[in-house]
Enzyme design. Structure first.
Site, PDB file in Angstrom:
ATOM      1  CE  LYS B  30      -2.789  -1.173  -8.237  1.00 39.07           C
ATOM      2  NZ  LYS B  30      -2.861   0.060  -7.399  1.00 39.07           N
ATOM      3  CB  SER B 107       0.499   1.571  -8.058  1.00 36.71           C
ATOM      4  OG  SER B 107      -0.698   1.524  -7.327  1.00 36.71           O
ATOM      5  CB  SER B 131      -2.442   4.118  -7.038  1.00 34.96           C
ATOM      6  OG  SER B 131      -1.149   4.103  -6.470  1.00 34.96           O
TER       7      SER B 131
END
Lengths: 399, 399
Positions: B30, B107, B131
């Site tokens: 990420k 996210s 997330s």
């Protein structure tokens, strides 16, 4: 190197509410912790000049202000909280009122000296590798590092997040308990001491004068509490490993790797002016062979789990907070790898860091007029018990 | 809003060593997690353009690389990790391969879709308020948030440090266990399930279609494991409080305060261009009445301690990962306070956040063709047990 004798970077008078559980107390805040509208300078001028003002109080500051305490200012510290001496190349060395020719210790130097000098009732600091426990010991006051992760670090400049904590200094255990209980959202937890474990390596690896000074302390403790000796070897299981140093060998690669991950990109891109000792510290962090990380992280978890199995809910672990009295100002040299002062400090500080344990340093002895604290550690999460039990230990020593 | 179908911000091929426990696995990272030499863009162009390249790999990336895994790239995310939809105003919406007309969730959106699409074997993400767990559920894969503080967050951009964790996605429990065990430095811990606690509010407050889809799951679980029902009211003791929403009321003030303490000074000083939903999120964080903090922090500690007393070392807590299937792309509006999707997601995600508990979302049902996961939570620190037990639960569901 400037020789400031002041604890404060910036005095202020900040009060949010008139009433509350800390309404009778004043406090100071280490300059790595946000106060809204002020730049958090992290004790380095280039950091201060390149960062915007804080948008809000750090959560821990908000907690103290909402409890009615009055904030009297921000305090000096070691640059970027990466240091243990309290000697700041830009802002000088806050005066250690307990031993004016000695360093106060760092990195929460000004917070410790402000409390020791009676300028505030308590002070907020941070402790990654000893930055509250060491200056508390050097300045003859109480200081506590809580269990890792229990007090919010939001609004606090990170150094090595796997070890970073917010804690406090006070001149007595009662005020420390009130402040830390508020920050931790815990009540008092009086309990009889199960076992007071005396860490052999913690006493044996202190300097002879420190060992001698602690002899009457040990006698007193043995008369009041169920004391037992234990060795780190029963925790780490490392046959033949060298005492406390073994714990530094696990702690330091993780700490340096985390520091470089946290601050390295700023150091590399901003090319800030750093004090000589700080510059050398960052060279060590940059130069770490990160292939050491997996083994260090595995040992950290092994030691942490073994400590968790060993320390019962009513047990304390006990040893001198530091192996030697605070060094003379200007005597430490620029390189933490020269001489053995910093490595020996870090080794005993690493136990709480590795174990995520809460630790209190309380005033215990003086060695030729220089204070050295006694450290008490409890099991992870047993901060309430530690705060209560430490006052019992202090009372026994005072009797 | 751009409609990217790609998981990757930047493909790469990064391998440190040829052998190791993860040498057969590829992974993605990420874009809030540092890869040395690359700017960590945090999924926002102004952030990317104003921050220097990372000086080192994040500790978690270093662990995977030293274990032999090959990194294939950085993945898209919600801006600054402050979002739960996966719809990024600048970089588009990574395609949810399990439901192409639906959002992937965020996210850690691109990390989830890269795994779901088979582009990598596992992916690193972060989970503050859901997330990892939400996109795992939406994309029909496994995802785990570990106990807070057990995996290093050094080199990971902070959002709300009291809740921030690093975790991972995988398509099967076995790979997830290998990766998370490596990151956590734990071994397997097979153990018979003590009690499987079915959280009443977690089922009752799901949409009717989700409740219906879970009926055969509950039957299967009841046939295989010692299931018992429990209510959050037995934990929080809040008479008359409104189910899960009560936990959101404790969680959100702390999360918003921490986010504003962490990112507010950058938002105020850099005045970055933000997507409309992100801008609104930061307005909420900025506008929070921080006088709410002391009460929220006190409740958080009260609930955490009660959860710790309740959940035994061989117990799991269980409920649907989300109350509703993933929404249609573009349907969510710009304001998280409009409609009830985000508040309802956050409420059930808040349990692990408040309790510091590890949580796994594993594929369980589909609702009109859209996956919804089953969540399992264990006591704090019992990550090894959770990883083993979750595979037992999955096997029972697959039989």
């Amino acid at each position: 190197m400037p020789q400031s004798s002041c604890s404060f970077l910036a005095p202020m008078k900040l009060r949010s509410v008139a009433a509350g559980p800390l309404a009778d107390l004043s406090f100071a805040v280490k300059d790595v912790i946000d106060i809204a509208g002020h730049v958090t300078g992290c004790a380095n001028p280039d950091w201060a000049n390149s960062h915007p003002p804080a948008a809000a109080h750090a959560v821990c500051v908000e907690q103290c202000l909402q409890a009615g305490a009055i904030c009297l200012g921000k305090t000096h510290a070691d640059e970027l909280a990466f240091g243990l001496s309290g000697e700041n190349a830009f802002y000088g060395t806050p005066l250690n009122p307990a031993a004016p020719d000695r360093v106060p210790g760092g990195s929460s130097s000004g917070s410790a000296t402000a409390v020791a000098a009676g300028e505030v009732d308590f002070a907020l600091g941070t402790d990654t590798g000893g930055s509250i426990r060491l200056p508390a010991s050097n300045c003859g006051i109480w200081g506590m590092r809580p269990s890792h992760g229990r007090i919010s670090v939001a609004g606090v400049s990170p150094l090595a997040p796997g070890f970073d904590t917010v804690g406090a200094f006070a001149r007595c255990g009662g005020v420390l308990q009130r402040v830390m209980s508020l920050l931790l959202n815990i009540g008092p937890r009086p309990a009889a001491l199960g076992k007071l474990w005396l860490l052999q390596e913690g006493f044996d690896e202190a300097e002879p004068a420190v060992r001698t000074a602690f002899e009457p302390v040990l006698e007193r403790l043995a008369g009041c509490f169920p004391c037992r000796e234990m060795s780190l070897r029963s925790i780490d299981g490392e046959a033949g490993a060298t005492g406390l140093d073994n714990w530094a060998q696990v702690y330091l690669p993780i700490q340096w790797a985390e520091i470089w991950s946290t601050l390295g990109s700023w150091i590399e891109s901003a090319q800030p002016t750093l004090g000589a000792r700080t510059r050398r510290n960052f060279e060590l962090a940059r130069g770490l062979d990160r292939r050491l990380l997996p083994a260090a992280l595995a040992s950290r978890e092994h030691y942490r789990a073994a400590l968790a199995r060993f320390l019962g809910p009513e047990d304390l672990l006990c040893f001198p907070s530091v192996h030697a009295p605070a060094p003379l100002k200007g005597s430490l040299g620029l390189d933490r790898t020269q001489g053995d002062y910093f490595p020996r400090v870090l080794a005993r500080m690493a136990i709480a860091g590795i174990g995520r344990l809460p630790q209190i340093s309380l005033p215990a002895v003086d060695v030729a007029g220089v204070p050295v604290g006694l450290s008490l550690l409890a099991a992870e999460g047993n901060d309430a018990f530690l705060l209560s039990a430490a006052q019992g230990v202090a009372a026994a020593l005072d009797d």
